[in-house]
Scaffold this motif. Sequence first.
Motif, PDB file in Angstrom:
ATOM      1  N   THR A 181     -17.180 -17.764   1.505  1.00  0.00           N
ATOM      2  CA  THR A 181     -16.143 -18.789   1.642  1.00  0.00           C
ATOM      3  C   THR A 181     -15.948 -19.555   0.344  1.00  0.00           C
ATOM      4  O   THR A 181     -14.815 -19.867  -0.033  1.00  0.00           O
ATOM      5  CB  THR A 181     -16.524 -19.765   2.769  1.00  0.00           C
ATOM      6  N   VAL A 182     -17.034 -19.860  -0.337  1.00  0.00           N
ATOM      7  CA  VAL A 182     -16.938 -20.594  -1.605  1.00  0.00           C
ATOM      8  C   VAL A 182     -16.178 -19.769  -2.639  1.00  0.00           C
ATOM      9  O   VAL A 182     -15.336 -20.296  -3.382  1.00  0.00           O
ATOM     10  CB  VAL A 182     -18.342 -20.959  -2.112  1.00  0.00           C
ATOM     11  N   LEU A 183     -16.448 -18.475  -2.692  1.00  0.00           N
ATOM     12  CA  LEU A 183     -15.720 -17.613  -3.628  1.00  0.00           C
ATOM     13  C   LEU A 183     -14.233 -17.588  -3.305  1.00  0.00           C
ATOM     14  O   LEU A 183     -13.382 -17.636  -4.210  1.00  0.00           O
ATOM     15  CB  LEU A 183     -16.298 -16.201  -3.593  1.00  0.00           C
ATOM     16  N   LEU A 184     -13.892 -17.519  -2.020  1.00  0.00           N
ATOM     17  CA  LEU A 184     -12.479 -17.559  -1.629  1.00  0.00           C
ATOM     18  C   LEU A 184     -11.850 -18.898  -1.994  1.00  0.00           C
ATOM     19  O   LEU A 184     -10.727 -18.953  -2.513  1.00  0.00           O
ATOM     20  CB  LEU A 184     -12.352 -17.304  -0.132  1.00  0.00           C
ATOM     21  N   ASP A 185     -12.567 -19.977  -1.734  1.00  0.00           N
ATOM     22  CA  ASP A 185     -12.068 -21.316  -2.045  1.00  0.00           C
ATOM     23  C   ASP A 185     -11.812 -21.466  -3.543  1.00  0.00           C
ATOM     24  O   ASP A 185     -10.743 -21.945  -3.960  1.00  0.00           O
ATOM     25  CB  ASP A 185     -13.069 -22.360  -1.566  1.00  0.00           C
ATOM     26  N   LEU A 186     -12.769 -21.053  -4.361  1.00  0.00           N
ATOM     27  CA  LEU A 186     -12.600 -21.176  -5.812  1.00  0.00           C
ATOM     28  C   LEU A 186     -11.531 -20.221  -6.325  1.00  0.00           C
ATOM     29  O   LEU A 186     -10.807 -20.544  -7.278  1.00  0.00           O
ATOM     30  CB  LEU A 186     -13.936 -20.912  -6.514  1.00  0.00           C
ATOM     31  N   GLY A 187     -11.422 -19.050  -5.705  1.00  0.00           N
ATOM     32  CA  GLY A 187     -10.372 -18.126  -6.112  1.00  0.00           C
ATOM     33  C   GLY A 187      -8.986 -18.696  -5.871  1.00  0.00           C
ATOM     34  O   GLY A 187      -8.100 -18.615  -6.738  1.00  0.00           O
ATOM     35  N   VAL A 188      -8.784 -19.289  -4.696  1.00  0.00           N
ATOM     36  CA  VAL A 188      -7.498 -19.919  -4.390  1.00  0.00           C
ATOM     37  C   VAL A 188      -7.260 -21.115  -5.313  1.00  0.00           C
ATOM     38  O   VAL A 188      -6.146 -21.326  -5.819  1.00  0.00           O
ATOM     39  CB  VAL A 188      -7.455 -20.357  -2.913  1.00  0.00           C
ATOM     40  N   ALA A 189      -8.307 -21.895  -5.547  1.00  0.00           N
ATOM     41  CA  ALA A 189      -8.166 -23.089  -6.378  1.00  0.00           C
ATOM     42  C   ALA A 189      -7.758 -22.745  -7.810  1.00  0.00           C
ATOM     43  O   ALA A 189      -6.875 -23.390  -8.389  1.00  0.00           O
ATOM     44  CB  ALA A 189      -9.472 -23.883  -6.380  1.00  0.00           C
ATOM     45  N   THR A 190      -8.390 -21.742  -8.376  1.00  0.00           N
ATOM     46  CA  THR A 190      -8.134 -21.414  -9.778  1.00  0.00           C
ATOM     47  C   THR A 190      -6.849 -20.632  -9.996  1.00  0.00           C
ATOM     48  O   THR A 190      -6.284 -20.653 -11.094  1.00  0.00           O
ATOM     49  CB  THR A 190      -9.320 -20.621 -10.372  1.00  0.00           C
ATOM     50  N   THR A 191      -6.374 -19.926  -8.961  1.00  0.00           N
ATOM     51  CA  THR A 191      -5.172 -19.098  -9.140  1.00  0.00           C
ATOM     52  C   THR A 191      -3.903 -19.738  -8.584  1.00  0.00           C
ATOM     53  O   THR A 191      -2.828 -19.578  -9.163  1.00  0.00           O
ATOM     54  CB  THR A 191      -5.366 -17.729  -8.471  1.00  0.00           C
ATOM     55  N   LEU A 192      -4.024 -20.442  -7.466  1.00  0.00           N
ATOM     56  CA  LEU A 192      -2.835 -20.979  -6.802  1.00  0.00           C
ATOM     57  C   LEU A 192      -2.720 -22.499  -6.875  1.00  0.00           C
ATOM     58  O   LEU A 192      -1.604 -23.027  -6.847  1.00  0.00           O
ATOM     59  CB  LEU A 192      -2.819 -20.555  -5.326  1.00  0.00           C
TER      60      LEU A 192
END
Length: 364
Positions: A181-192
Amino acid sequence: MNLAAATNENLAHTSNVLIYSSMAVYTLAFFAHIAEWVFGSRSKVGRTAAALTEGGAGAAPAGPEVRTRVAQKGGGTAVLDRPKVVTRAAAGSRDVPDGPGAAGGTFKGDLYGRIAISLTIVAFCVQAGGVVARALSVQRAPWGNMYEFSITFSTVAVGTYLVLLALGKNVRWMGLLLVTTVLLDLGVATTLLYTASDQLVPALDSYWLWIHVSTAILCGAVFYIGAVATVLYLFRDSYEAKLAAGGKPGAFARSVLSRLPAAGSLDKFSYRINAAVFPLWTFTIIAGAIWAGDAWGRYWGWDPKEVWSFITWVAYASYLHARATVGWKGRKAAYLALLAFGCWLFNYYGVNIFVNGKHSYAGV
């Protein structure tokens, strides 16, 4: 560009580097957790615990001193120590042992689990450094927009998980889901959701930003952990119900679900953690109303964020009230708890992205 501006820009760049670095370390932790579950699935202890659960799902197991005889080829028997499991009173009439954990009692599984925890600690420290660097670059609380809120939220969620581990709580089974979940959260945060460092509008530049939003982040992180336990409870409860009815779960259920804590343990854990943080959520809403009075001259204006914060409060209050007075336990309470967390998620993502209001985050 003056010296202060150059320093702030360097700090913002450092923050970005640290956030991406933490994602790399979290990825390593993710694979270590995968290895923990894989090697744990080969555990004789795990298979024995599953056999014990299948053989006595409706009765309390004997103490740890009991030994289990497992038939071998040729008519002989081998004596295995009974897995050290803790009995919990599950919802309803079932009384089953907690599973042996993701590592399944194997040396390799435990080794990879410890490596995963160590990597998670390193990633948490790196990510926390990125949040601090972001705060220094903007010279305010690092949650002025959705990007900052997201990176801080996942940091607090991991920190809460590590605190529970340090307190000796049985939560290592949550590690894989948490890191994912943290990886998904950071992925969304940094890209979108990424927003360059900037100052807030004057109405929001207040010490209440530190108080109100920080408690909202902490509540969300703890509610998330409670929601994870609730989801896993539903799967484990179905697994136990099938065993109690004489059915035979599939290979995935026998390998994975048998290693989780008992349904009663997960149900009790999610209830306790939601009940513990609910007073803080109440304070969060009160603090927000006080801040609104200072910033906009009214304590309550039916802004979408205010409305959904109150809806979330009502949902969690209903869940806790049902558990305490009506006696709801098990699946009905679990569905209500997930509904409450869904309200919190919509309050965070849906209101900020799809609904216009005074609480809409900049750059989204």
